[in-house]
Design a protein around this motif. Structure first.
Motif, PDB file in Angstrom:
ATOM      1  N   THR A  11       0.835  -1.220   0.000  1.00  0.00           N
ATOM      2  CA  THR A  11       0.000   0.000   0.000  1.00  0.00           C
ATOM      3  C   THR A  11       0.862   1.260   0.000  1.00  0.00           C
ATOM      4  O   THR A  11       0.441   2.308   0.478  1.00  0.00           O
ATOM      5  CB  THR A  11      -0.924   0.042   1.241  1.00  0.00           C
ATOM      6  N   GLY A  12       2.106   1.135  -0.521  1.00  0.00           N
ATOM      7  CA  GLY A  12       2.971   2.319  -0.587  1.00  0.00           C
ATOM      8  C   GLY A  12       2.655   3.142  -1.822  1.00  0.00           C
ATOM      9  O   GLY A  12       1.506   3.167  -2.305  1.00  0.00           O
ATOM     10  N   PHE A  13       3.667   3.801  -2.361  1.00  0.00           N
ATOM     11  CA  PHE A  13       3.507   4.645  -3.543  1.00  0.00           C
ATOM     12  C   PHE A  13       2.771   3.888  -4.652  1.00  0.00           C
ATOM     13  O   PHE A  13       1.738   4.344  -5.169  1.00  0.00           O
ATOM     14  CB  PHE A  13       4.915   5.086  -3.985  1.00  0.00           C
ATOM     15  N   MET A  14       3.278   2.728  -5.006  1.00  0.00           N
ATOM     16  CA  MET A  14       2.670   1.997  -6.123  1.00  0.00           C
ATOM     17  C   MET A  14       1.365   1.313  -5.738  1.00  0.00           C
ATOM     18  O   MET A  14       0.451   1.205  -6.566  1.00  0.00           O
ATOM     19  CB  MET A  14       3.653   0.979  -6.695  1.00  0.00           C
ATOM     20  N   ASP A  42      -0.979  -5.628   3.397  1.00  0.00           N
ATOM     21  CA  ASP A  42       0.270  -4.919   3.663  1.00  0.00           C
ATOM     22  C   ASP A  42       0.865  -5.510   4.934  1.00  0.00           C
ATOM     23  O   ASP A  42       0.134  -6.018   5.799  1.00  0.00           O
ATOM     24  CB  ASP A  42       0.034  -3.408   3.844  1.00  0.00           C
ATOM     25  N   ALA A  43       2.198  -5.445   5.030  1.00  0.00           N
ATOM     26  CA  ALA A  43       2.862  -5.933   6.243  1.00  0.00           C
ATOM     27  C   ALA A  43       2.328  -5.183   7.461  1.00  0.00           C
ATOM     28  O   ALA A  43       2.279  -5.733   8.569  1.00  0.00           O
ATOM     29  CB  ALA A  43       4.370  -5.758   6.101  1.00  0.00           C
ATOM     30  N   THR A  79       2.967  -4.903  -5.435  1.00  0.00           N
ATOM     31  CA  THR A  79       3.569  -3.560  -5.379  1.00  0.00           C
ATOM     32  C   THR A  79       4.491  -3.443  -4.160  1.00  0.00           C
ATOM     33  O   THR A  79       4.580  -2.387  -3.548  1.00  0.00           O
ATOM     34  CB  THR A  79       2.476  -2.468  -5.337  1.00  0.00           C
ATOM     35  N   ASN A  82      11.323  -5.094  -4.138  1.00  0.00           N
ATOM     36  CA  ASN A  82      11.724  -6.024  -5.201  1.00  0.00           C
ATOM     37  C   ASN A  82      12.037  -7.447  -4.722  1.00  0.00           C
ATOM     38  O   ASN A  82      11.756  -8.413  -5.428  1.00  0.00           O
ATOM     39  CB  ASN A  82      12.939  -5.469  -5.941  1.00  0.00           C
ATOM     40  N   LEU A  84      10.636  -9.228  -2.737  1.00  0.00           N
ATOM     41  CA  LEU A  84       9.438 -10.025  -2.442  1.00  0.00           C
ATOM     42  C   LEU A  84       8.673 -10.446  -3.700  1.00  0.00           C
ATOM     43  O   LEU A  84       7.768 -11.279  -3.639  1.00  0.00           O
ATOM     44  CB  LEU A  84       8.505  -9.221  -1.528  1.00  0.00           C
ATOM     45  N   HIS A  85       9.017  -9.847  -4.844  1.00  0.00           N
ATOM     46  CA  HIS A  85       8.222 -10.077  -6.061  1.00  0.00           C
ATOM     47  C   HIS A  85       8.128 -11.560  -6.444  1.00  0.00           C
ATOM     48  O   HIS A  85       7.058 -12.064  -6.767  1.00  0.00           O
ATOM     49  CB  HIS A  85       8.828  -9.313  -7.250  1.00  0.00           C
ATOM     50  N   GLU A 102       5.078  -5.035 -10.158  1.00  0.00           N
ATOM     51  CA  GLU A 102       5.828  -3.800 -10.407  1.00  0.00           C
ATOM     52  C   GLU A 102       7.245  -4.113 -10.881  1.00  0.00           C
ATOM     53  O   GLU A 102       7.774  -5.194 -10.675  1.00  0.00           O
ATOM     54  CB  GLU A 102       5.841  -2.915  -9.146  1.00  0.00           C
ATOM     55  N   LYS A 103       7.823  -3.138 -11.533  1.00  0.00           N
ATOM     56  CA  LYS A 103       9.188  -3.264 -12.046  1.00  0.00           C
ATOM     57  C   LYS A 103      10.167  -2.930 -10.935  1.00  0.00           C
ATOM     58  O   LYS A 103       9.788  -2.217 -10.011  1.00  0.00           O
ATOM     59  CB  LYS A 103       9.433  -2.382 -13.254  1.00  0.00           C
ATOM     60  N   GLY A 129       4.941  -3.083 -14.467  1.00  0.00           N
ATOM     61  CA  GLY A 129       4.557  -1.671 -14.352  1.00  0.00           C
ATOM     62  C   GLY A 129       5.415  -0.645 -15.066  1.00  0.00           C
ATOM     63  O   GLY A 129       5.809   0.356 -14.458  1.00  0.00           O
ATOM     64  N   ASN A 131       4.824   1.986 -16.706  1.00  0.00           N
ATOM     65  CA  ASN A 131       3.699   2.869 -17.010  1.00  0.00           C
ATOM     66  C   ASN A 131       4.025   4.018 -17.974  1.00  0.00           C
ATOM     67  O   ASN A 131       3.154   4.504 -18.688  1.00  0.00           O
ATOM     68  CB  ASN A 131       3.114   3.458 -15.718  1.00  0.00           C
ATOM     69  N   TRP A 174      14.752  -0.321   1.448  1.00  0.00           N
ATOM     70  CA  TRP A 174      14.738  -1.568   0.666  1.00  0.00           C
ATOM     71  C   TRP A 174      15.410  -1.410  -0.696  1.00  0.00           C
ATOM     72  O   TRP A 174      15.916  -2.384  -1.247  1.00  0.00           O
ATOM     73  CB  TRP A 174      13.310  -2.116   0.535  1.00  0.00           C
ATOM     74  N   ARG A 175      15.442  -0.192  -1.239  1.00  0.00           N
ATOM     75  CA  ARG A 175      16.084  -0.017  -2.555  1.00  0.00           C
ATOM     76  C   ARG A 175      17.593  -0.305  -2.499  1.00  0.00           C
ATOM     77  O   ARG A 175      18.228  -0.504  -3.531  1.00  0.00           O
ATOM     78  CB  ARG A 175      15.842   1.403  -3.081  1.00  0.00           C
TER      79      ARG A 175
HETATM   80  N1  LIG Z   1       6.078   1.934 -12.059  1.00  0.00           N
HETATM   81  C1  LIG Z   1       6.626   2.946 -11.430  1.00  0.00           C
HETATM   82  O1  LIG Z   1       6.690   4.048 -11.949  1.00  0.00           O
HETATM   83  C2  LIG Z   1       7.149   2.715 -10.043  1.00  0.00           C
HETATM   84  C3  LIG Z   1       7.387   3.799  -9.190  1.00  0.00           C
HETATM   85  C4  LIG Z   1       7.837   3.546  -7.888  1.00  0.00           C
HETATM   86  C5  LIG Z   1       8.055   2.243  -7.481  1.00  0.00           C
HETATM   87  N2  LIG Z   1       7.851   1.215  -8.340  1.00  0.00           N
HETATM   88  C6  LIG Z   1       8.076  -0.188  -7.914  1.00  0.00           C
HETATM   89  O2  LIG Z   1       6.976  -0.560  -7.064  1.00  0.00           O
HETATM   90  C7  LIG Z   1       7.437  -1.417  -6.014  1.00  0.00           C
HETATM   91  C8  LIG Z   1       7.112  -0.771  -4.683  1.00  0.00           C
HETATM   92  O3  LIG Z   1       7.668   0.528  -4.635  1.00  0.00           O
HETATM   93  P1  LIG Z   1       6.996   1.679  -3.739  1.00  0.00           P
HETATM   94  O4  LIG Z   1       7.702   2.948  -4.111  1.00  0.00           O
HETATM   95  O5  LIG Z   1       5.520   1.607  -3.818  1.00  0.00           O
HETATM   96  O6  LIG Z   1       7.477   1.203  -2.289  1.00  0.00           O
HETATM   97  P2  LIG Z   1       6.907   1.619  -0.889  1.00  0.00           P
HETATM   98  O7  LIG Z   1       8.003   1.439   0.079  1.00  0.00           O
HETATM   99  O8  LIG Z   1       6.235   2.965  -0.971  1.00  0.00           O
HETATM  100  O9  LIG Z   1       5.754   0.552  -0.624  1.00  0.00           O
HETATM  101  C9  LIG Z   1       6.020  -0.812  -0.418  1.00  0.00           C
HETATM  102  C10 LIG Z   1       4.855  -1.395   0.383  1.00  0.00           C
HETATM  103  O10 LIG Z   1       5.045  -2.796   0.517  1.00  0.00           O
HETATM  104  C11 LIG Z   1       4.670  -3.154   1.844  1.00  0.00           C
HETATM  105  N3  LIG Z   1       5.272  -4.439   2.204  1.00  0.00           N
HETATM  106  C12 LIG Z   1       6.552  -4.705   2.523  1.00  0.00           C
HETATM  107  N4  LIG Z   1       6.697  -5.997   2.826  1.00  0.00           N
HETATM  108  C13 LIG Z   1       5.481  -6.570   2.698  1.00  0.00           C
HETATM  109  C14 LIG Z   1       4.966  -7.887   2.894  1.00  0.00           C
HETATM  110  N5  LIG Z   1       5.758  -8.902   3.274  1.00  0.00           N
HETATM  111  N6  LIG Z   1       3.638  -8.098   2.694  1.00  0.00           N
HETATM  112  C15 LIG Z   1       2.830  -7.096   2.320  1.00  0.00           C
HETATM  113  N7  LIG Z   1       3.243  -5.833   2.138  1.00  0.00           N
HETATM  114  C16 LIG Z   1       4.555  -5.573   2.325  1.00  0.00           C
HETATM  115  C17 LIG Z   1       5.170  -1.997   2.679  1.00  0.00           C
HETATM  116  O11 LIG Z   1       4.584  -1.978   3.974  1.00  0.00           O
HETATM  117  C18 LIG Z   1       4.762  -0.819   1.800  1.00  0.00           C
HETATM  118  O12 LIG Z   1       3.431  -0.424   2.065  1.00  0.00           O
HETATM  119  C19 LIG Z   1       8.933  -1.613  -6.271  1.00  0.00           C
HETATM  120  O13 LIG Z   1       9.133  -2.784  -7.004  1.00  0.00           O
HETATM  121  C20 LIG Z   1       9.322  -0.402  -7.098  1.00  0.00           C
HETATM  122  O14 LIG Z   1      10.449  -0.598  -7.914  1.00  0.00           O
HETATM  123  C21 LIG Z   1       7.381   1.416  -9.602  1.00  0.00           C
END
Ligand SMILES: NC(=O)c1ccc[n+]([C@@H]2O[C@H](COP(=O)([O-])OP(=O)(O)OC[C@H]3O[C@@H](n4cnc5c(N)ncnc54)[C@H](O)[C@@H]3O)[C@@H](O)[C@H]2O)c1
Length: 373
Positions: A11-14, A42-43, A79, A82, A84-85, A102-103, A129, A131, A174-175
């Motif tokens: 439930t983060g950014f993506m 979400d965790a 989302t 990485n 965990l994907h 997601e990528k 993703g 996008n 995580w990055r």
């Molecule tokens: N397509 C795009 O433009 C774009 C942009 C940003 C990020 N991303 C990708 O999206 C993915 C996530 O990035 P983000 O920026 O949203 O990260 P983020 O840190 O904002 O969100 C990650 C979420 O995953 C949750 N999480 C972690 N471990 C978990 C688990 N075991 N079970 C359930 N939820 C868990 C976290 O609590 C958090 O809410 C990455 O792979 C990133 O590369 C893609």
């Protein structure tokens, strides 16, 4: 297929961008199937519950595995960070769910191939993703190139630079976790590599220089304890494309001042294209051989003539935003599931992108040109 049950992990950014896009998809693509938001995981329980309430999911959980076993869910969006994907995607695929991940797809090329093969063996559909290539003007750019309007393509210059890691006191996250794979070469580099492939075609050979700029970072916000960084902050590639064009690709997350410099120039014998994501409703086109008094780049402004802009707005120049690109991606993805035809980029294309990342890492380590794949 009128309705697809959706489960989102993260439930983060993506995670938020996916939830927004699944909600908006039916309104913007009324001919496609509707997305029913079944569950969000979400965790953090609090984060999952907040997302449930904000977007209208039927339920929230801190156990992503409960989405995999839920028969009401047809489609899983992954989302999470990485590393965990792979585990999440393989579980979803085994359960027969269609998977949007997601990528970058996975930490390593071998992991990405395992995921692709599992999905293809199971016969589920996949999406990754990337996008930014869903921009109607990127489709126009590809059309202009493909129809030979700027002649034989001789050069490509691409960059994806941002500055969210430029401060040496930005803490560990995580990055930077090497179990999630490389650093910016995969995080941002994969976007510009994917864009280059979308516009020009496969990269067959490259030489790269990849470096870690910030050698240590605080273990957490405010801490004086620092941890050595093992992942990369900046990457530069010289590439040869299958069609004979040559080019450069660059990725950096320490590019102080840059927020979304996802830019390219495509150079052809009869013209050129130039684009920056920071003004992504515009595409610059230069045609050689015109009146030398008025020659110059023409600014093409996005409008309803560039599908699917009209699905969002009937008036030109009013501009699409980031979440609209995600909505186009998700709208095409849902329609693709309904029709059984992948809109791409799917896991197979993500593997091709990852091959370029992999070759760049090998090249930088060995200080030599490498064949991709
Ligand atoms: N397509 C795009 O433009 C774009 C942009 C940003 C990020 N991303 C990708 O999206 C993915 C996530 O990035 P983000 O920026 O949203 O990260 P983020 O840190 O904002 O969100 C990650 C979420 O995953 C949750 N999480 C972690 N471990 C978990 C688990 N075991 N079970 C359930 N939820 C868990 C976290 O609590 C958090 O809410 C990455 O792979 C990133 O590369 C893609």
């Amino acid at each position: 297929m009128k309705e697809l049950g959706i489960g989102i992990i993260g439930t983060g950014f993506m995670g938020m961008a996916h939830a927004f896009a699944y909600r908006a998809a039916k309104a913007t693509f009324p001919d496609g199937p509707a997305a029913r938001l079944v569950a969000v995981a979400d965790a953090s329980t609090a984060a999952a519950e907040a997302a449930r309430d904000q977007f209208g999911f039927a339920r929230a959980t801190d156990k992503w595995q409960s989405l995999i076993t839920d028969p009401a869910i047809d489609v899983i969006s992954i989302t999470t960070p990485n590393h965990l994907h792979k585990e999440m995607a393989l579980a979803a695929i085994a359960a027969g769910k269609h998977v949007h991940c997601e990528k970058p797809l996975a930490p390593t090329l071998a992991d990405a191939i395992t995921m692709m093969e599992a999905a293809e063996a199971k016969g589920v559909m996949t999406q990754v993703g990337y996008n930014y290539i869903k921009n109607p003007l990127l489709k126009l750019a590809r059309e202009i190139i493909g129809q030979g309007e700027i002649g034989r393509i001789t050069g490509f210059r691409g960059i994806h630079a941002e500055d969210y890691m430029h401060d040496p006191n930005t803490p560990w996250g995580w990055r930077l976790d090497p179990t999630g794979g490389p650093g910016v070469i995969a995080d941002l580099g994969s976007h510009i590599i994917g864009m280059a492939r979308f516009l020009i075609g496969p990269i067959v050979e490259l030489v790269a220089d990849i470096e870690t700029v910030v050698s240590s970072r605080p273990v957490k916000a405010g801490s004086t304890e620092r941890r050595a960084v093992e992942t990369d902050d900046a990457a530069r590639i010289i590439a040869r494309f299958d069609n004979g064009a040559t080019g450069t690709l660059e990725a950096s997350w320490v590019a102080t001042g840059r927020k979304m410099q996802l830019d390219f120039e495509v150079i052809g014998e009869k013209g050129s294209l130039a684009f920056t994501q920071e003004r992504f409703n515009e595409l610059q086109l230069y045609r050689a051989g015109g009146d030398s008094r008025t020659a110059g780049y023409t600014r093409i402004e996005a409008g309803p003539q560039h599908a699917p802009y009209r699905n969002f707005c009937v008036a030109p120049g009013h501009q699409l935003g980031f979440n609209d690109l995600k909505t186009i991606e998700i709208g095409e993805w849902l329609a693709g599931i309904a029709s059984g035809t992948s809109p791409g980029p799917d896991f197979r294309e993500a593997v091709e992108i990852q091959k370029v990342v992999d070759a760049a890492i090998r090249s930088s380590q060995d200080r030599r040109w490498k064949t991709v794949g």
